[in-house]
Design an enzyme around this catalytic site. Sequence first.
Site, PDB file in Angstrom:
ATOM      1  CB  SER A 108      -0.960  -0.042   1.191  1.00  9.05           C
ATOM      2  OG  SER A 108      -1.989   0.910   1.057  1.00  9.05           O
TER       3      SER A 108
ATOM      4  CG  ASP B 197      -6.572  -2.699  -3.746  1.00  6.60           C
ATOM      5  OD1 ASP B 197      -7.188  -1.712  -3.309  1.00  6.60           O
ATOM      6  OD2 ASP B 197      -5.328  -2.814  -3.683  1.00  6.60           O
TER       7      ASP B 197
ATOM      8  CG  HIS C 156      -5.622  -2.456  -0.030  1.00  9.04           C
ATOM      9  ND1 HIS C 156      -4.766  -2.174  -1.069  1.00  9.04           N
ATOM     10  CD2 HIS C 156      -5.165  -1.737   1.038  1.00  9.04           C
ATOM     11  CE1 HIS C 156      -3.841  -1.322  -0.677  1.00  9.04           C
ATOM     12  NE2 HIS C 156      -4.056  -1.042   0.604  1.00  9.04           N
TER      13      HIS C 156
END
Length: 312
Positions: free
Chosen positions: A159, A254, A286
């Site tokens: 991320s 995601d 995600h």
Amino acid sequence: MAEIEHDFFPLMRVHKDGRIERLAGEVFVPPESDPETGVQIKDVQIDPQINLSARLYLPKNVDPVQKIPLFVYFHGGGFVIESAFSPTYHKYLSLVAAKTKVAIISVNYRLAPEYPLPIAYEDSWLALKWVTSHANGDGREPWLKDNADFNRVYLGGDSAGGNIAHHIAIRVGLEKLDRVKIDGIFLACPSFWGKDPIDGEGEIVGAKDFVEKLWLFANPNSSGLDDPLINPEKDPNLSRLGCDKVVVYVAGKDLLRFRGLYYKEVLEKSGWPGTVEVVEVKDEEHVFHLTATETENAMAMMKKLVSFLNQS
């Protein structure tokens, strides 16, 4: 309770009285070695003046004569939550160290909004410089000095941490590091975006608004979603990425998946001479590999990471 001024559920809330309420990643796990895997773990201070620190992982039965690869990791959390010491990253990186037999340093960069971007990037660069200062044998940390092979260094993150790993690799390409070779970067669901929607981004209701608000909250002096820090396509230095290999994982459910796929395209078009591979995992959310490490898809991703980090 004070009224909420900013609500970035499920990451954090900021109240009008200035109180910051982080909704995840606040728990601290002590740096205790893992009895099941034998992985040794300890925390180090990199720069006490700015509270820059890290967690080190060393696999079982390391032979100092046979140096092992080094994996420098940057945690995720939208630049606003999580730490190198949270249960999520402690558990995951302990497992990575055990499976890969590599040394790992997980960087605890400072978080926005108290420390707005680009502080997280600067902290991460300082951490890498501290790590690589051990390449000539002068560093003060024996786990790095005695065990790390500085010709086999890898960067990675998930991320926001994937975003950071990418930019640290760009800076390596621009500034170089003496006696150190960054072999590759491993990005899991990296946080990239852009002003103009691509592919299916426009079909995700509220996605752009959420990403833009969070980005400007973390980086209030940014020009917006075409800032090169969040949109690699706008970075004139993209071709200078300082490694030979890149692996990107994207998750089918995601909202960041389109940018992860697009990253490969823009990197190849930039003139960068390395190789980039994107692996798309259908029906996953995600950073799925952090929340359920024993699922089939997470274990397949771990197998890929093991192979990536143990390349000769």
